[in-house]
Design a protein around this motif. Structure first.
Motif, short mmCIF file in Angstrom:
data_model
loop_
_atom_site.label_atom_id
_atom_site.label_comp_id
_atom_site.label_asym_id
_atom_site.label_seq_id
_atom_site.Cartn_x
_atom_site.Cartn_y
_atom_site.Cartn_z
N VAL A 55 0.85 -1.19 0.00
CA VAL A 55 0.00 0.00 0.00
C VAL A 55 0.89 1.24 0.00
N ALA A 56 0.37 2.31 -0.54
CA ALA A 56 1.11 3.56 -0.62
C ALA A 56 1.08 4.31 0.71
N ASN A 57 2.08 5.09 0.93
CA ASN A 57 2.13 5.97 2.10
C ASN A 57 0.95 6.94 2.03
N ALA A 59 -2.28 6.11 2.13
CA ALA A 59 -3.34 5.51 1.30
C ALA A 59 -4.73 5.69 1.90
N GLN A 62 -8.14 1.46 4.63
CA GLN A 62 -8.08 0.20 3.90
C GLN A 62 -9.11 -0.75 4.51
N TYR A 96 0.03 4.13 10.86
CA TYR A 96 -1.33 3.60 10.76
C TYR A 96 -2.10 3.88 12.04
N LYS A 120 -0.17 9.33 6.40
CA LYS A 120 0.91 9.93 5.61
C LYS A 120 2.10 10.13 6.55
N ILE A 155 3.96 -0.83 3.75
CA ILE A 155 3.73 0.59 3.49
C ILE A 155 5.01 1.16 2.91
#
Length: 157
Positions: A55-57, A59, A62, A96, A120, A155
């Motif tokens: 997963v992208a920073n 994101a 989820q 997270y 982020k 991540i």
């Protein structure tokens, strides 16, 4: 006469041999398991027993499906999940946040949604952290499926 004797012998052999087969249809009437859908359909990561999803920073939220294996329940069930401290390198509040720490499976349903929020974090080129979630069950009669109870997120920072 030989023909009749031969046919009778074949029929008796068939009856005797077919009576020894077991009925191997498992029934989940008394057993309840929960599992990550992604762990069921995605191959495990290298040298791991669970998949790791990239997963992208930043994101955001989820959502991952949780399966209830067994008969549907008459009441809503709350399934707990946690972070595996031995496998996780991500930091809560930095990389997270958990959205509640439990999954609600509605009454007369076989599915629930597990939600986490990927924040982020400060970027560091070429690095990543791993977050691994573990299902714990409901604390009484719903247990995690040992083969599919973990799910990882890589991540990329």
């Amino acid at each position: 006469m030989k023909k009749i004797l031969g046919i009778a012998l074949v029929m008796m052999s068939t009856i005797i041999m077919s009576s020894c087969f077991k009925d191997n249809q498992p029934v989940f009437d008394s057993m309840y398991l929960v599992e990550f859908q992604d762990a069921v359909v995605t191959a495990p990561a290298l040298n791991k027993t669970f998949p790791i999803i990239a997963v992208a920073n930043g994101a955001g939220v989820q959502t991952r499906r949780i399966n209830l294996v067994g008969r549907q329940r008459e009441n809503e069930e709350s399934i707990k999940f946690s972070v595996d401290p031995n496998e996780t390198t991500a930091k809560e509040g930095v990389h997270y946040t958990l959205e509640g720490g439990s999954v609600k499976i509605p009454a007369k349903s076989s599915f629930g949604d597990c939600k986490i929020n990927i924040l982020k974090a400060p970027a560091a080129a070429g690095t990543s952290v791993v977050l691994v979630l573990v299902l714990e069950g409901n604390g009484s009669d719903i247990k995690p499926n040992e083969n599919y109870k973990k799910l990882g997120f890589r991540i990329n920072l």
